[in-house]
Write an enzyme that holds these catalytic residues in place. Sequence first.
Site, mmCIF file in Angstrom:
data_model
loop_
_atom_site.group_PDB
_atom_site.id
_atom_site.type_symbol
_atom_site.label_atom_id
_atom_site.label_comp_id
_atom_site.label_asym_id
_atom_site.label_seq_id
_atom_site.Cartn_x
_atom_site.Cartn_y
_atom_site.Cartn_z
ATOM 1 C CE1 TYR A 1 35.414 6.744 57.031
ATOM 2 C CE2 TYR A 1 33.506 6.182 55.711
ATOM 3 C CZ TYR A 1 34.155 7.050 56.561
ATOM 4 O OH TYR A 1 33.549 8.221 56.917
ATOM 5 C CE LYS B 1 47.930 13.086 66.075
ATOM 6 N NZ LYS B 1 47.954 14.464 66.615
ATOM 7 C CG ASP C 1 33.351 11.376 57.040
ATOM 8 O OD1 ASP C 1 32.509 11.833 56.238
ATOM 9 O OD2 ASP C 1 33.057 10.980 58.177
ATOM 10 C CG ASP D 1 30.485 16.640 57.565
ATOM 11 O OD1 ASP D 1 30.449 16.372 56.351
ATOM 12 O OD2 ASP D 1 29.656 16.195 58.392
HETATM 13 C C1 IPM Z 1 30.140 11.201 53.375
HETATM 14 C C2 IPM Z 1 29.242 10.516 54.363
HETATM 15 C C3 IPM Z 1 29.504 9.014 54.296
HETATM 16 C C4 IPM Z 1 30.944 8.763 54.694
HETATM 17 C C5 IPM Z 1 28.541 8.164 55.148
HETATM 18 C C6 IPM Z 1 27.098 8.439 54.803
HETATM 19 C C7 IPM Z 1 28.861 6.699 55.061
HETATM 20 O O1 IPM Z 1 29.429 11.025 55.635
HETATM 21 O O2 IPM Z 1 30.017 10.914 52.174
HETATM 22 O O3 IPM Z 1 30.952 12.017 53.798
HETATM 23 O O4 IPM Z 1 31.262 8.635 55.884
HETATM 24 O O5 IPM Z 1 31.786 8.691 53.801
HETATM 25 MG MG MG Z 2 30.739 12.683 55.724
#
Ligand code: IPM
Ligand code: MG
Length: 355
Positions: A142, A189, A245, A249
């Site tokens: 990032y 990894k 990240d 999700d």
């Molecule tokens: C999260 C989101 C963010 C990330 C985005 C909105 C930049 O997906 O907080 O998980 O990738 O960290």
């Molecule tokens: Mg995210």
Amino acid sequence: MDLKIGLLPGDGIGPEVISEAVKICDVVAKKFGHSITWKTGLVGATAIEKLGNPYPSKTHEICLNSDAVLFGAVGDPKFDNDPSVDIRPEDGLLKMRKELGLYANIRPTFTFESLLEMSPIKKSIVKGTDLIFVRELTGGIYFGKRGTNSVKNYAFDTCEYNQDEIRRLAKIGFELAGKRLKKLCCIDKANVLETSRLWRKTVQSMEKDYPDIDVSYEFVDAVAMRLIHSPKTYDVLITSNLFGDILTDEASVISGSMGLMPSASVGLKTSVYEPIHGSYPKAKGKNIANPLATILSASMMFERSFNLSREAQIIRAAVSESVKEKIVTPDLIEKDKASTTNEVGDWIKDKIDKA
Ligand code: IPM
Ligand code: MG
């Protein structure tokens, strides 16, 4: 206590879910004799439109001068499908994380007994899941070197970590595991990536300081599979920014809706509490967004930033009750039985008021 809380509602459904969380914080404060001073700042697309900057210095000042920050969401479809724009709403979030030194993002995944049917995964698999990700938040791919060539038919992003960054993140994971089931999984990894090998070596070198923690090392692709196959086998998981990240999700699906899971970002300066979902632009202004992730983020704030566990607990209990009574938004129930965002907030507020 006098609590100074920064509010960054952001874009999309951010302002709607934030106002429900404010309602809840205010009633909790009233009940327990605290006073809250709210200071609102601009962030994301809203801040770009008004000030040309997704994380204006005024917003940063508000964060620095607050005891904790509640954050909604950022993102706007206007920017998503145009790779040529050079300032994005998400840059505001990343800048805030970097400038506040929020190197660890704590993201729990748990289930509500009454919502087990909502999970696309079998009830027997998800029932009882209770795990926490500690995602590295200010390093890795990032924030690594990146670029394109002059004709823009080539691009690169780099993943970089140093041992101090890994150590401070892992420390949070070890300590958290110590208060829970004492199981820590380091996700990487290491069969391919140099940074992952450094993660493994660093975490291995810390094991002797935490003799009661059982540490395992797993590859990210295998964890992606096991999270769906046997989520109950995990307790605390530590990982790098991008892997975290993606996996958080994925893990949120276990609970039945992304609109349920809260998070805390902690580090060097003021901590930030935010739902893990995004700005969900399609639902903006429709009063259908699920406010529970943000309300539960506020509960994490009372616990972690103010050390007020009774206040945190009363919020969690009222949220569980609302879910049990099916006072929920349409992501969790048939449309004709659903409550609005406001109604869910009001119901929880009343529950706390009368508790
Ligand atoms: C999260 C989101 C963010 C990330 C985005 C909105 C930049 O997906 O907080 O998980 O990738 O960290
Ligand atoms: Mg995210």
